[in-house]
Design a protein around this motif. Structure first.
Motif, PDB file in Angstrom:
ATOM      1  N   GLY A 235       0.858  -1.178   0.000  1.00 55.72           N
ATOM      2  CA  GLY A 235       0.000   0.000   0.000  1.00 55.72           C
ATOM      3  C   GLY A 235       0.889   1.220   0.000  1.00 55.72           C
ATOM      4  O   GLY A 235       2.057   1.158  -0.375  1.00 55.72           O
ATOM      5  N   GLN A 236       0.337   2.360   0.437  1.00 51.73           N
ATOM      6  CA  GLN A 236       1.154   3.559   0.455  1.00 51.73           C
ATOM      7  C   GLN A 236       0.861   4.376   1.697  1.00 51.73           C
ATOM      8  O   GLN A 236      -0.140   4.172   2.396  1.00 51.73           O
ATOM      9  N   GLY A 237       1.797   5.288   1.971  1.00 51.96           N
ATOM     10  CA  GLY A 237       1.615   6.176   3.099  1.00 51.96           C
ATOM     11  C   GLY A 237       0.684   7.314   2.720  1.00 51.96           C
ATOM     12  O   GLY A 237      -0.220   7.151   1.900  1.00 51.96           O
ATOM     13  N   SER A 238       0.898   8.475   3.291  1.00 57.77           N
ATOM     14  CA  SER A 238       0.023   9.616   3.024  1.00 57.77           C
ATOM     15  C   SER A 238       0.013   9.934   1.538  1.00 57.77           C
ATOM     16  O   SER A 238       1.005   9.796   0.836  1.00 57.77           O
ATOM     17  N   GLY A 239      -1.119  10.352   1.057  1.00 60.79           N
ATOM     18  CA  GLY A 239      -1.235  10.685  -0.362  1.00 60.79           C
ATOM     19  C   GLY A 239      -2.601  10.301  -0.894  1.00 60.79           C
ATOM     20  O   GLY A 239      -3.568  10.185  -0.160  1.00 60.79           O
ATOM     21  N   GLY A 240      -2.660  10.081  -2.186  1.00 63.22           N
ATOM     22  CA  GLY A 240      -3.937   9.896  -2.855  1.00 63.22           C
ATOM     23  C   GLY A 240      -4.471   8.493  -2.887  1.00 63.22           C
ATOM     24  O   GLY A 240      -5.552   8.259  -3.407  1.00 63.22           O
TER      25      GLY A 240
ATOM     26  N   SER B  52      -2.656   9.401 -11.564  1.00 61.23           N
ATOM     27  CA  SER B  52      -1.527  10.192 -11.090  1.00 61.23           C
ATOM     28  C   SER B  52      -0.498   9.252 -10.479  1.00 61.23           C
ATOM     29  O   SER B  52      -0.812   8.128 -10.089  1.00 61.23           O
ATOM     30  N   VAL B  53       0.738   9.725 -10.395  1.00 60.30           N
ATOM     31  CA  VAL B  53       1.795   8.919  -9.804  1.00 60.30           C
ATOM     32  C   VAL B  53       1.508   8.728  -8.320  1.00 60.30           C
ATOM     33  O   VAL B  53       1.114   9.673  -7.627  1.00 60.30           O
ATOM     34  N   THR B  54       1.661   7.504  -7.857  1.00 64.33           N
ATOM     35  CA  THR B  54       1.465   7.204  -6.446  1.00 64.33           C
ATOM     36  C   THR B  54       2.277   8.169  -5.591  1.00 64.33           C
ATOM     37  O   THR B  54       3.502   8.239  -5.721  1.00 64.33           O
ATOM     38  N   ASN B  55       1.587   8.932  -4.729  1.00 60.22           N
ATOM     39  CA  ASN B  55       2.237   9.966  -3.918  1.00 60.22           C
ATOM     40  C   ASN B  55       2.190   9.558  -2.451  1.00 60.22           C
ATOM     41  O   ASN B  55       1.185   9.720  -1.773  1.00 60.22           O
ATOM     42  N   GLY B  56       3.270   9.012  -1.981  1.00 59.87           N
ATOM     43  CA  GLY B  56       3.357   8.524  -0.614  1.00 59.87           C
ATOM     44  C   GLY B  56       4.327   7.360  -0.597  1.00 59.87           C
ATOM     45  O   GLY B  56       4.535   6.703  -1.624  1.00 59.87           O
TER      46      GLY B  56
END
Length: 476
Positions: free
Chosen positions: A154-159, A226-230
């Motif tokens: 998964g990802q951290g803060s972002g979209g 959009s590019v994964t941001n986080g």
């Protein structure tokens, strides 16, 4: 003509020797591991060395942002980035087991890669070219519905544009998105096996693919947004966590099918040498049945793993026929390279020819020839004694397995009967050709228990001991 063949053979020998020359990045990893308090053994260094060289020879090395060898070394060294670009940061409760990997607790534990594709210097990850993969040893869900604690990435803060979920429930689905957030695309009508390098790749603005080891199992036209941001996270996605055990991970540009094949083969070879795995395929006799006190705390694959100190995959699924087991087994690209135990046919015992044909397919799929076929054990009242409905069918299957596979065939029944507790009930069961009831689940006519009887034996313990002895006899 002889000279030509001689030249070809010489070229192959030179190529193989070149792979074993110490690689600069493998050497660098070994130095960093030593500084962290762990000296690689010669076997471990050879495995890392070959991995680095395979990735480079396959044209993948320069396209990877970072990778992590999570089954190697110690609780400190598994976090080291293989390219020296980003080490992992551990959070919450995680369990590291040498040669196996890192397991999350499903509620707090995760690994932060430190890689945010929007800010990582020199990132290969782009809007329409990105991929991430995790080698997952054991999706926690094999029977029943999938919970939220099976998140691999998964990802951290972002979209919220990144997710990879491992599932092996009734729909056998892997699901995820990458550089998109329009919903989770799931594999359908596909067999997803584990252990496996599970990966997701974006190859274009409307081209997203999911892989299981070397196989593309799904493709979607979901548009990139959009590019994964986080930061990319392992074993965490938002507020959901993973409870799987993972042994390798990478972040890269969008690896194409030939490149996925190259990285999968390289990782398979690496982990095979580290884990020396055993695949235990079957039905509830292998899994440890649900209901009647199950699933078991100590099914025989778990006891065998403890006894041998080797990774043993519990590939049992309750209720499956030999055909369903064969379909899963022949979708595997990892365990087929090691020792395989196939205990199948209990749920289609009335179809001997089908069971034996599936066994032949299973044997042909195994790449090493290291395979064991346990005999079908009896069910009280159905196939335990002459005259019962499926007794002749069970005898036909067992005789066919023994004739075809000789020393690779093994019957647990004599050892189970010898482990009876001496009671009148157990002795009556032995006389009737059955598994002694002190070794079976209470009220169950088929399945062995992990509860110890009056003589200190358990059904699963007897089976694990028998397999350990069989493997030693076969030099597996």
């Amino acid at each position: 003509m002889t000279d030509l063949f001689t030249d070809v053979a010489a070229d192959r020998i030179r190529a193989q020797k070149a792979l074993m020359i110490p690689d600069v990045d493998a050497t660098s990893y070994a130095i960093r591991a030593s500084a962290a308090g762990y000296d690689l053994s010669s076997t471990e260094f050879d495995a890392v060395n070959l991995l680095c060289r395979r990735l480079k020879a396959g044209g993948v090395w320069g396209k990877i942002d970072e990778f992590w060898m999570l089954a190697l070394g110690s609780s400190a060294t598994y976090k080291l980035g293989g390219k020296r670009r980003s080490d992992l940061t551990a959070n919450g409760t995680l369990t590291f087991t040498k040669n196996y990997g890192v397991r999350g607790d499903g509620s707090t534990g995760y690994l932060d890669t430190g890689i945010n594709p929007t800010t990582f210097v020199g990132a290969n990850w782009e809007l329409n070219s990105a991929s991430v993969g995790v080698f997952c040893n054991d999706p926690t869900v094999r029977e029943g519905s999938a919970p939220n604690n099976n998140r691999l990435v998964g990802q951290g803060s972002g979209g919220g544009q990144l997710r990879l979920v491992a599932r092996n429930s009734t729909n056998n689905a892997t699901a995820g998105y990458i550089n998109d957030a329009t919903g989770t695309d799931a594999v359908s009508s596909q067999i997803t096996v584990a252990p496996a390098l599970m990966s997701i790749a974006r190859l274009g603005s409307a081209d997203k693919r999911i892989y299981n080891n070397r196989r593309q199992v799904a493709a979607f036209t979901t548009a990139s947004t959009s590019v994964t941001n986080g930061n990319v996270m392992l074993l965490k996605d938002g507020t959901n966590y993973g409870s799987e055990q993972i042994s390798f991970a990478y972040v890269a540009y969008g690896l194409r099918p030939a490149e996925v094949l190259a990285i999968s083969d390289a990782v398979t070879e690496f982990l095979q040498s580290i884990m020396t795995p055993i695949g235990a395929w079957g039905d509830s006799m292998t899994f440890g049945p649900n209901g009647l006190g199950g699933p078991l705390t100590n099914p025989w694959p778990k006891l065998l793993q403890t006894a041998l100190g080797r990774f043993v995959y519990n590939g049992g699924v309750s209720g499956e026929t030999s055909t369903q087991i064969r379909q899963r087994l022949t979708s595997d690209d990892f365990l087929a390279n090691g020792v395989v135990i196939v205990w199948a046919g209990k749920n289609d015992v009335s179809a001997p020819s089908t069971v034996l044909a599936n066994a032949a397919t299973d044997a042909a799929w195994n790449k090493t020839g290291k395979i064991i076929f346990p005999a079908i054990t009896p069910t009280t009242g159905n196939d335990a004694a002459p005259g019962q409905p499926d007794y002749a069918n069970r005898m036909t299957i067992n005789a066919g397995l023994q004739a075809a596979y000789g020393p690779q065939y093994h019957d647990f029944l004599p050892a189970l009967q010898a482990a009876n507790d001496g009671s009148a009930n157990d002795l009556a069961d032995v006389a009737g050709g059955q598994i002694p009831r002190s070794l079976r689940l209470s009220g169950d006519s088929t399945h062995v228990s992990d509860t110890v009887n009056a003589r200190g034996f358990s059904g699963t313990g007897v089976i694990a001991a028998e397999l350990q002895a069989k493997m030693a006899a076969l030099s597996y």
